[in-house]
Design an enzyme around this catalytic site. Structure first.
Site, short mmCIF file in Angstrom:
data_model
loop_
_atom_site.label_atom_id
_atom_site.label_comp_id
_atom_site.label_asym_id
_atom_site.label_seq_id
_atom_site.Cartn_x
_atom_site.Cartn_y
_atom_site.Cartn_z
N ASP A 105 12.71 -74.62 97.41
CA ASP A 105 13.65 -75.66 97.80
C ASP A 105 12.99 -76.62 98.79
O ASP A 105 12.01 -76.28 99.46
CB ASP A 105 14.88 -75.05 98.48
N ARG A 106 13.57 -77.81 98.93
CA ARG A 106 13.00 -78.82 99.82
C ARG A 106 12.94 -78.30 101.26
O ARG A 106 11.99 -78.58 102.00
CB ARG A 106 13.84 -80.10 99.77
#
Length: 241
Positions: free
Chosen positions: A102-103
């Site tokens: 995920d970011r």
């Protein structure tokens, strides 16, 4: 791709001519004579016929990146920076990500241009362990370890996750080992037990460990031992006579 097909893709060479060249010992794969027309040859291997280079052989790349927060695990994005922005530009069109993050998630990210190798690393049936250090909003409940070990029900997919191993490090910190890579899996598992992930850092994938001395936003090439820790598929074996 089969050796005979690589030769017959050359302009003016028929499949029959290719097979004849192979049978008479005029074809070399990575400097070794190959007489098997059906031998599987990867795009990373050099092929010559009658002394002429037919396939140069691409450079195989296997990288680990210490992903910082704020970067997308994507090849390109119109809004956010991607992990490709942290790598040499000339490599980016050929690389893909073997197991995205995920970011907001940090830590070990593996990139390669070898699809056979990355499939063995990420294929669910191989059950390669993925280890994360997790920080939570609330202290871990006493039953979190046993619930993770039993598997967590995901209603969206209609399935129960594989048993996971939880090692509590502090009231709000744990090391979690999972053996699959479902969408937002770690965050959803903690949500299912009434908690919330506030920090997530991947430390290890299989026997590939993010070293303490690799700073965020930097990368290095994988070592031979790290490469060999991931079994290769038969299709990617070197072509031999």
């Amino acid at each position: 791709m089969k050796l005979s097909r690589i030769l017959s893709n050359e302009n003016g060479v028929s499949r029959k001519q290719a097979n004849q060249s192979i049978a008479t010992g005029m074809v070399m794969v990575d400097g070794q004579r190959c007489s098997n027309a059906s031998a599987e040859v990867s795009r990373f291997q050099q092929v010559t016929s009658h002394g002429k280079i037919i396939q140069q052989g691409a450079t195989a790349r296997y990288l680990m990146l210490n992903k910082p927060a704020g970067y997308l695990s994507a090849t390109r994005d119109a809004v956010h920076p991607t992990v490709m922005d942290l790598l040499p530009t000339e490599w980016c069109d050929d690389l893909h990500i073997a197991g995205r993050l995920d970011r907001a998630t940090t830590g070990l990210l593996i990139l390669t241009n070898d699809g056979n190798w990355s499939r063995n690393l990420t294929e669910p049936l191989t059950r390669v362990p993925k280890v994360y250090r997790v920080t939570t909003a609330y202290p871990l409940s006493p039953d979190t370890e046993s619930r993770f070990a039993a598997g967590i029900w995901f209603a969206w997919e209609g399935l129960t996750t594989s048993p996971a191993v939880l090692e509590q490090l502090a009231p709000c910190e744990a090391r979690l080992t999972i053996f699959e890579g479902r969408y937002h899996q770690v965050k959803r598992m903690f949500h299912a037990v009434g908690n919330r992930v506030t920090g997530l850092h991947r430390e290890r994938v299989g026997d590939i460990v993010l070293p303490d001395d690799l700073p965020p936003a930097t990368y290095r090439h994988l070592s031979d031992s790290e490469l060999q820790s991931v079994p290769q598929s038969r299709a990617s074996d070197s072509a031999m006579p």
